[in-house]
Write an enzyme that holds these catalytic residues in place. Sequence first.
Site, mmCIF file in Angstrom:
data_model
loop_
_atom_site.group_PDB
_atom_site.id
_atom_site.type_symbol
_atom_site.label_atom_id
_atom_site.label_comp_id
_atom_site.label_asym_id
_atom_site.label_seq_id
_atom_site.Cartn_x
_atom_site.Cartn_y
_atom_site.Cartn_z
ATOM 1 N N GLU A 117 0.811 -1.211 0.000
ATOM 2 C CA GLU A 117 0.000 0.000 0.000
ATOM 3 C C GLU A 117 0.843 1.259 0.000
ATOM 4 O O GLU A 117 1.969 1.286 0.506
ATOM 5 C CB GLU A 117 -0.928 0.008 1.212
ATOM 6 C CG GLU A 117 -2.035 -1.003 1.038
ATOM 7 C CD GLU A 117 -3.095 -0.895 2.107
ATOM 8 O OE1 GLU A 117 -4.111 -1.576 1.964
ATOM 9 O OE2 GLU A 117 -2.903 -0.144 3.082
ATOM 10 N N CYS A 162 3.509 8.538 0.864
ATOM 11 C CA CYS A 162 4.038 7.674 1.923
ATOM 12 C C CYS A 162 4.181 6.282 1.312
ATOM 13 O O CYS A 162 3.183 5.670 0.934
ATOM 14 C CB CYS A 162 3.035 7.699 3.071
ATOM 15 S SG CYS A 162 3.332 6.505 4.357
ATOM 16 N N CYS A 218 6.756 -6.829 7.583
ATOM 17 C CA CYS A 218 7.915 -6.262 8.278
ATOM 18 C C CYS A 218 8.404 -7.227 9.340
ATOM 19 O O CYS A 218 7.606 -7.741 10.129
ATOM 20 C CB CYS A 218 7.546 -4.929 8.929
ATOM 21 S SG CYS A 218 8.941 -4.173 9.801
ATOM 22 N N CYS A 229 6.787 -4.770 15.713
ATOM 23 C CA CYS A 229 6.447 -3.921 16.848
ATOM 24 C C CYS A 229 5.091 -4.365 17.399
ATOM 25 O O CYS A 229 4.212 -4.785 16.634
ATOM 26 C CB CYS A 229 6.405 -2.464 16.428
ATOM 27 S SG CYS A 229 8.014 -1.890 15.869
ATOM 28 N N CYS A 281 1.770 -2.838 15.775
ATOM 29 C CA CYS A 281 1.726 -2.511 14.342
ATOM 30 C C CYS A 281 1.112 -3.611 13.486
ATOM 31 O O CYS A 281 1.502 -4.781 13.567
ATOM 32 C CB CYS A 281 3.141 -2.217 13.854
ATOM 33 S SG CYS A 281 3.243 -1.980 12.072
ATOM 34 N N GLY A 321 6.853 -1.772 6.229
ATOM 35 C CA GLY A 321 8.233 -2.251 6.235
ATOM 36 C C GLY A 321 9.217 -1.325 6.914
ATOM 37 O O GLY A 321 8.920 -0.165 7.178
ATOM 38 N N SER A 358 11.605 6.850 7.680
ATOM 39 C CA SER A 358 11.113 6.562 9.028
ATOM 40 C C SER A 358 11.646 5.204 9.460
ATOM 41 O O SER A 358 11.525 4.217 8.738
ATOM 42 C CB SER A 358 9.578 6.548 9.031
ATOM 43 O OG SER A 358 9.092 6.188 10.309
ATOM 44 N N SER A 363 11.017 6.298 15.105
ATOM 45 C CA SER A 363 9.857 5.784 15.833
ATOM 46 C C SER A 363 10.318 5.396 17.233
ATOM 47 O O SER A 363 10.773 4.291 17.474
ATOM 48 C CB SER A 363 9.268 4.583 15.090
ATOM 49 O OG SER A 363 8.745 5.013 13.851
ATOM 50 N N HIS A 380 8.749 5.909 20.726
ATOM 51 C CA HIS A 380 7.685 5.227 21.487
ATOM 52 C C HIS A 380 7.981 4.957 22.961
ATOM 53 O O HIS A 380 7.064 4.711 23.735
ATOM 54 C CB HIS A 380 7.241 3.916 20.827
ATOM 55 C CG HIS A 380 6.971 4.026 19.371
ATOM 56 N ND1 HIS A 380 6.326 5.110 18.808
ATOM 57 C CD2 HIS A 380 7.275 3.212 18.327
ATOM 58 C CE1 HIS A 380 6.236 4.932 17.501
ATOM 59 N NE2 HIS A 380 6.805 3.811 17.174
ATOM 60 N N CYS A 396 -0.374 6.301 7.871
ATOM 61 C CA CYS A 396 0.889 5.618 7.607
ATOM 62 C C CYS A 396 1.164 4.596 8.694
ATOM 63 O O CYS A 396 0.920 4.832 9.859
ATOM 64 C CB CYS A 396 2.040 6.620 7.591
ATOM 65 S SG CYS A 396 2.180 7.484 6.054
HETATM 66 N N1 SAH Z 1 9.127 0.774 9.934
HETATM 67 C C1 SAH Z 1 9.235 2.170 9.971
HETATM 68 C C2 SAH Z 1 8.288 2.881 9.020
HETATM 69 C C3 SAH Z 1 6.905 2.320 8.905
HETATM 70 S S1 SAH Z 1 5.906 2.370 10.365
HETATM 71 C C4 SAH Z 1 9.036 2.689 11.376
HETATM 72 O O1 SAH Z 1 8.648 1.916 12.257
HETATM 73 O O2 SAH Z 1 9.304 3.867 11.591
HETATM 74 C C5 SAH Z 1 5.327 4.034 10.241
HETATM 75 C C6 SAH Z 1 4.780 4.665 11.535
HETATM 76 O O3 SAH Z 1 3.479 4.148 11.871
HETATM 77 C C7 SAH Z 1 5.677 4.428 12.730
HETATM 78 O O4 SAH Z 1 5.943 5.602 13.439
HETATM 79 C C8 SAH Z 1 4.831 3.465 13.523
HETATM 80 O O5 SAH Z 1 5.241 3.496 14.814
HETATM 81 C C9 SAH Z 1 3.412 3.937 13.240
HETATM 82 N N2 SAH Z 1 2.377 2.975 13.638
HETATM 83 C C10 SAH Z 1 2.391 1.647 13.411
HETATM 84 N N3 SAH Z 1 1.278 1.067 13.955
HETATM 85 C C11 SAH Z 1 0.556 2.045 14.539
HETATM 86 C C12 SAH Z 1 -0.683 2.075 15.270
HETATM 87 N N4 SAH Z 1 -1.386 0.969 15.505
HETATM 88 N N5 SAH Z 1 -1.123 3.273 15.728
HETATM 89 C C13 SAH Z 1 -0.428 4.398 15.479
HETATM 90 N N6 SAH Z 1 0.738 4.437 14.801
HETATM 91 C C14 SAH Z 1 1.251 3.266 14.325
HETATM 92 FE FE1 SF4 Z 2 7.885 -2.652 11.124
HETATM 93 FE FE2 SF4 Z 2 7.596 0.010 11.501
HETATM 94 FE FE3 SF4 Z 2 5.539 -1.700 11.909
HETATM 95 FE FE4 SF4 Z 2 7.602 -1.692 13.585
HETATM 96 S S1 SF4 Z 2 6.171 0.010 13.216
HETATM 97 S S2 SF4 Z 2 6.603 -3.526 12.732
HETATM 98 S S3 SF4 Z 2 9.297 -1.311 12.222
HETATM 99 S S4 SF4 Z 2 6.533 -1.288 9.979
#
Ligand code: SAH
Ligand code: SF4
Length: 350
Positions: A95, A108, A115, A119, A122, A165, A197, A220, A222, A340
């Site tokens: 996407e 984006c 991935c 996390c 995610c 990813g 990111s 990222s 957190h 995103c």
């Molecule tokens: N892997 C990279 C880029 C993709 S994730 C990274 O982790 O930075 C992009 C963003 O979306 C990150 O900041 C991630 O923490 C956020 N994200 C992922 N799942 C989320 C959720 N359930 N609620 C809010 N933000 C989320």
């Molecule tokens: Fe991967 Fe980013 Fe999602 Fe973490 S937040 S699982 S690094 S896509």
Amino acid sequence: MENLKKELLNLNEKELTDLVVSLGMKKFNGKQIYGWLHSKIARNVHDMTNLSLKSREVLAEHAYIPLLNLLNHQVSKKDGTEKFLFGLQDGNTIETVLLKHKERITICISSQVGCPVKCAFCATGASGFERNLDVHEILNQVYTVERRLRNKGETINNIVFMGMGEPFLNIENLIKSIRILSDENGLNISKRKITVSTSGIVTGIERLLEEKLPVGLAISLHAVDNEKRNMLVPINKKYPLEDLFSTLVQYQRATNRRITFEYILIKEVNVSQGDAEVLANFIHSFDHALNLIPYNPVLDNEFERPSQKKIEKFYNYLKNDRKVNVIIRGEKGTDIDGACGQLRRRNVTK
Ligand code: SAH
Ligand code: SF4
């Protein structure tokens, strides 16, 4: 057969020129073809009208321009955010999101199918890891959308690697794509307008420094406590906060670029007064911007979004008491799951 032919969008200008010369064309044809591919974003070798018919035929016999298959396109009724679901040659899907903010158009893009970082919050991580995207698959997210925009007299201004990813786990293709996207003989998007990111892959940040690619970084974060961060962002066990911190100090010193930090707010996990204090301390070591992102409950887990009151308290402390450059990230495209990092939830077609 198409799949024995060279995928033209995987080649940088030098590799393309070598190919073209090996097919009997002149060196300058390499530059011409590169311009057709990356600046005019041609869809077909036969569109390259300043090449002789013979050259086009030879090229088409040995190589082709790979394209993405647009499977679905949604537009948010709330704010115009667009989401594209693309099919890849092997049947995987990815996407891409297009965000409009006044005159600025930001795309984006994804760097992997799924991935491996996984996390805890995610949706992409929970969908498992399939494979890295090829250079052509990264570029084509931009090119496919840019073609549509050009028809309307618009153009992409910013690129963020914040889709599916972890970009730094696909480092070679990431670097090659950034070089092509910022090339003056291509779309010529300034490196200042490209942001990567990352969950905090220290070696990836170091590699950008070695390559002298001063793109923007979004970290990222957190949590600013290793134990907590290990739980939320498991890669923290490999690259703990101290290492991330010192690499970022180095990055900022070398590039002079502001660093963006992303911080998801999760109820009873990372939103206490103590969390806010260590966060402010950490962040004040940098020329920074901090985006607070209220957790979007996309998974069947125990995580919840904090109350509005709690979110505001956390924000107000950072903003007013600690003078952090902070915003609560406005949610875009919530009606199409377009935020995103929260992609490919409803649309998994595999
Ligand atoms: N892997 C990279 C880029 C993709 S994730 C990274 O982790 O930075 C992009 C963003 O979306 C990150 O900041 C991630 O923490 C956020 N994200 C992922 N799942 C989320 C959720 N359930 N609620 C809010 N933000 C989320
Ligand atoms: Fe991967 Fe980013 Fe999602 Fe973490 S937040 S699982 S690094 S896509």
